[in-house]
Design a protein around this motif. Structure first.
Motif, PDB file in Angstrom:
ATOM      1  N   ALA A   7       0.818  -1.218   0.000  1.00 55.52           N
ATOM      2  CA  ALA A   7       0.000   0.000   0.000  1.00 55.52           C
ATOM      3  C   ALA A   7       0.851   1.268   0.000  1.00 55.52           C
ATOM      4  CB  ALA A   7      -0.932   0.005   1.212  1.00 55.52           C
ATOM      5  N   SER A   8       2.171   1.108  -0.032  1.00 51.04           N
ATOM      6  CA  SER A   8       3.058   2.276  -0.001  1.00 51.04           C
ATOM      7  C   SER A   8       2.861   3.145  -1.245  1.00 51.04           C
ATOM      8  CB  SER A   8       4.524   1.834   0.069  1.00 51.04           C
ATOM      9  OG  SER A   8       5.393   2.938  -0.113  1.00 51.04           O
ATOM     10  N   PRO A   9       2.922   4.467  -1.088  1.00 49.16           N
ATOM     11  CA  PRO A   9       2.865   5.342  -2.269  1.00 49.16           C
ATOM     12  C   PRO A   9       4.143   5.283  -3.109  1.00 49.16           C
ATOM     13  CG  PRO A   9       3.233   6.639  -0.275  1.00 49.16           C
ATOM     14  CD  PRO A   9       2.947   5.237   0.173  1.00 49.16           C
ATOM     15  N   ASP A  10       5.194   4.685  -2.570  1.00 46.12           N
ATOM     16  CA  ASP A  10       6.485   4.585  -3.263  1.00 46.12           C
ATOM     17  C   ASP A  10       6.534   3.287  -4.064  1.00 46.12           C
ATOM     18  OD1 ASP A  10       9.208   4.157  -3.957  1.00 46.12           O
ATOM     19  OD2 ASP A  10       9.862   5.452  -2.308  1.00 46.12           O
ATOM     20  N   GLU A  11       6.607   3.394  -5.377  1.00 46.54           N
ATOM     21  CA  GLU A  11       6.626   2.199  -6.219  1.00 46.54           C
ATOM     22  C   GLU A  11       7.847   1.331  -5.960  1.00 46.54           C
ATOM     23  OE1 GLU A  11       8.410   3.203 -10.519  1.00 46.54           O
ATOM     24  OE2 GLU A  11       6.725   4.496  -9.986  1.00 46.54           O
TER      25      GLU A  11
ATOM     26  N   ILE B 166       9.203   0.686  -3.045  1.00 45.90           N
ATOM     27  CA  ILE B 166       8.891  -0.144  -1.881  1.00 45.90           C
ATOM     28  C   ILE B 166       7.904  -1.242  -2.260  1.00 45.90           C
ATOM     29  CG2 ILE B 166       7.754  -0.136   0.384  1.00 45.90           C
ATOM     30  CD1 ILE B 166       9.068   2.570   0.907  1.00 45.90           C
ATOM     31  N   ARG B 167       6.917  -0.883  -3.080  1.00 47.18           N
ATOM     32  CA  ARG B 167       5.961  -1.905  -3.528  1.00 47.18           C
ATOM     33  C   ARG B 167       6.681  -2.988  -4.327  1.00 47.18           C
ATOM     34  NH1 ARG B 167       3.245   2.685  -5.304  1.00 47.18           N
ATOM     35  NH2 ARG B 167       3.107   1.974  -7.480  1.00 47.18           N
ATOM     36  N   ARG B 168       7.617  -2.577  -5.169  1.00 43.91           N
ATOM     37  CA  ARG B 168       8.348  -3.517  -5.988  1.00 43.91           C
ATOM     38  C   ARG B 168       9.228  -4.446  -5.142  1.00 43.91           C
ATOM     39  NH1 ARG B 168      14.080  -4.178  -8.020  1.00 43.91           N
ATOM     40  NH2 ARG B 168      13.865  -5.114 -10.064  1.00 43.91           N
ATOM     41  N   PHE B 169       9.760  -3.933  -4.048  1.00 44.89           N
ATOM     42  CA  PHE B 169      10.586  -4.744  -3.159  1.00 44.89           C
ATOM     43  C   PHE B 169       9.812  -5.971  -2.675  1.00 44.89           C
ATOM     44  CE2 PHE B 169      11.986  -6.102   1.008  1.00 44.89           C
ATOM     45  CZ  PHE B 169      13.369  -6.047   0.962  1.00 44.89           C
ATOM     46  N   THR B 170       8.511  -5.819  -2.423  1.00 42.86           N
ATOM     47  CA  THR B 170       7.717  -6.913  -1.833  1.00 42.86           C
ATOM     48  C   THR B 170       7.717  -8.153  -2.717  1.00 42.86           C
ATOM     49  OG1 THR B 170       5.593  -6.221  -2.823  1.00 42.86           O
ATOM     50  CG2 THR B 170       6.208  -5.229  -0.710  1.00 42.86           C
ATOM     51  N   THR B 171       7.642  -7.958  -4.028  1.00 40.41           N
ATOM     52  CA  THR B 171       7.633  -9.107  -4.932  1.00 40.41           C
ATOM     53  C   THR B 171       9.040  -9.542  -5.317  1.00 40.41           C
ATOM     54  OG1 THR B 171       7.163  -7.466  -6.664  1.00 40.41           O
ATOM     55  CG2 THR B 171       5.338  -8.844  -5.928  1.00 40.41           C
ATOM     56  N   GLU B 172       9.943  -8.583  -5.467  1.00 40.94           N
ATOM     57  CA  GLU B 172      11.301  -8.942  -5.871  1.00 40.94           C
ATOM     58  C   GLU B 172      11.991  -9.752  -4.768  1.00 40.94           C
ATOM     59  OE1 GLU B 172      13.431  -8.906  -9.348  1.00 40.94           O
ATOM     60  OE2 GLU B 172      11.468  -8.017  -8.935  1.00 40.94           O
ATOM     61  N   ALA B 173      11.752  -9.389  -3.520  1.00 40.74           N
ATOM     62  CA  ALA B 173      12.405 -10.071  -2.390  1.00 40.74           C
ATOM     63  C   ALA B 173      11.856 -11.475  -2.166  1.00 40.74           C
ATOM     64  CB  ALA B 173      12.238  -9.246  -1.114  1.00 40.74           C
ATOM     65  N   THR B 174      10.663 -11.754  -2.709  1.00 33.10           N
ATOM     66  CA  THR B 174      10.028 -13.057  -2.453  1.00 33.10           C
ATOM     67  C   THR B 174       9.859 -13.895  -3.714  1.00 33.10           C
ATOM     68  OG1 THR B 174       7.810 -12.066  -2.679  1.00 33.10           O
ATOM     69  CG2 THR B 174       8.754 -12.176  -0.456  1.00 33.10           C
TER      70      THR B 174
ATOM     71  N   LYS C   7      -2.087  -6.523  -8.458  1.00 28.54           N
ATOM     72  CA  LYS C   7      -2.472  -7.090  -9.758  1.00 28.54           C
ATOM     73  C   LYS C   7      -2.803  -6.040 -10.813  1.00 28.54           C
ATOM     74  CE  LYS C   7      -7.384  -7.943  -8.638  1.00 28.54           C
ATOM     75  NZ  LYS C   7      -7.368  -7.702  -7.168  1.00 28.54           N
ATOM     76  N   SER C   8      -3.029  -4.797 -10.394  1.00 25.51           N
ATOM     77  CA  SER C   8      -3.287  -3.724 -11.354  1.00 25.51           C
ATOM     78  C   SER C   8      -2.478  -2.480 -10.988  1.00 25.51           C
ATOM     79  CB  SER C   8      -4.786  -3.403 -11.412  1.00 25.51           C
ATOM     80  OG  SER C   8      -5.060  -2.498 -12.462  1.00 25.51           O
ATOM     81  N   ASP C   9      -1.277  -2.701 -10.489  1.00 25.62           N
ATOM     82  CA  ASP C   9      -0.437  -1.579 -10.068  1.00 25.62           C
ATOM     83  C   ASP C   9      -0.127  -0.669 -11.255  1.00 25.62           C
ATOM     84  OD1 ASP C   9       1.445  -1.082  -7.391  1.00 25.62           O
ATOM     85  OD2 ASP C   9       2.283  -0.196  -9.219  1.00 25.62           O
ATOM     86  N   LYS C  10      -0.115   0.633 -11.017  1.00 28.02           N
ATOM     87  CA  LYS C  10       0.091   1.609 -12.096  1.00 28.02           C
ATOM     88  C   LYS C  10       1.537   1.695 -12.563  1.00 28.02           C
ATOM     89  CE  LYS C  10      -4.204   2.860 -12.162  1.00 28.02           C
ATOM     90  NZ  LYS C  10      -5.057   2.401 -13.293  1.00 28.02           N
ATOM     91  N   ALA C  11       2.475   1.273 -11.737  1.00 28.86           N
ATOM     92  CA  ALA C  11       3.896   1.432 -12.062  1.00 28.86           C
ATOM     93  C   ALA C  11       4.410   0.245 -12.874  1.00 28.86           C
ATOM     94  CB  ALA C  11       4.714   1.583 -10.788  1.00 28.86           C
TER      95      ALA C  11
END
Length: 267
Positions: free
Chosen positions: A170-174, A176-184, A212-216
């Motif tokens: 839910a972070s406004p920083d793309e 940080i959002r990307r870290f969640t999937t890249e790290a796992t 699933k529909s992230d803008k970045a």
């Protein structure tokens, strides 16, 4: 601190001598992967320690590098970060760890992320809390190294890690959002596989669903790669999830993720 943006050379041989010297002195950030690979980490380390009156740390860290079975940019990076962490903590030198965490040079900040990953005194909650600023770093190299630095700890604490990282989606920083999937990522790149997620990717749905529909596009690529990884061991999970997302989320972002996710399965 804002750096003047440079394009960077297309080959190591094309890097101007003065630019390479500045990189090795830690005065500027690398502009691209070519420069990142060109930096002499041993020289950068010596300059860092000289500039901060800690030259006594040099020999032990160089010894750690020399003992590596395979010397690559990443293994040297980890050896330096680990060595600096051990020396700083052994000498009660917390100030130095703070210095490298905010250093101008991106490779020095990479060393700081390895120090966090090495710190077994930190539980997974505090590890991820400390790594989050690096996940949001302005530099691509720091963002890549930081998830690799804590991946083994994520693997050992997978359920708790997913709970924490699901909140980061839910972070406004793309970044940080990307870290969640890249790290796992179940398979990942330049890193050990996460066997639990290779066999049971459903565990990561709390991370995947919100994205699933992230803008970045940066995030979309990572989610697609995550699912492409999962499809190599659990194809039915990926096919079923993509079918469901197609009906639930009729957006161009979801369509892009699905196409990237199925690129191997559709071949």
């Amino acid at each position: 601190m804002t750096e003047i943006k440079r394009k960077g050379a297309r080959s190591i041989q094309d890097i101007p001598t003065e630019i390479l010297a500045q990189l090795n002195r830690g005065e500027i950030e690398t502009a691209n992967l070519v420069e990142w690979l060109a930096v002499d980490q041993r020289t950068l380390l010596e300059n860092l320690l000289s500039q901060n009156q800690r030259i006594n740390y040099l020999k032990p860290v160089l010894t750690k590098i020399d003992q590596l079975k395979k010397q690559t940019v990443n293994t040297i990076n980890e050896a330096i970060g680990t060595g600096l962490f051990e020396l700083a903590t052994g000498n009660g030198d917390k100030d130095f760890l703070g210095i490298i965490a905010v250093h101008r040079a991106d490779l020095v900040r990479c060393w700081a992320t390895c120090a966090i990953g090495k710190n077994e005194q930190l539980n997974i909650t505090n590890t991820l809390k400390q790594i989050q600023p690096f996940a949001a770093d302005r530099h691509f190299g720091v963002r890549e190294i930081c998830w690799m630095a804590v991946r083994s700890k994520i693997a050992r604490n997978l359920t708790k890690s997913i709970d924490i990282l699901a909140q980061w989606t839910a972070s406004p920083d793309e970044n940080i959002r990307r870290f969640t999937t890249e790290a796992t990522r179940p398979r990942g790149v330049w890193c050990t596989h996460l066997k639990e997620l290779k066999q049971n990717p459903t565990l990561a749905l709390p991370i995947l669903e919100p994205l699933k529909s992230d803008k970045a596009r940066y995030v979309q690529d990572s989610v697609g790669n995550w699912l492409n990884d999962a499809g190599k061991t659990q194809p039915e999970f990926v096919l079923e999830l993509c079918r469901r997302w197609e009906t639930e989320s009729d957006t161009k972002e979801t369509k892009y993720i699905i196409k990237k996710a199925l690129r191997t399965l559709n071949n």
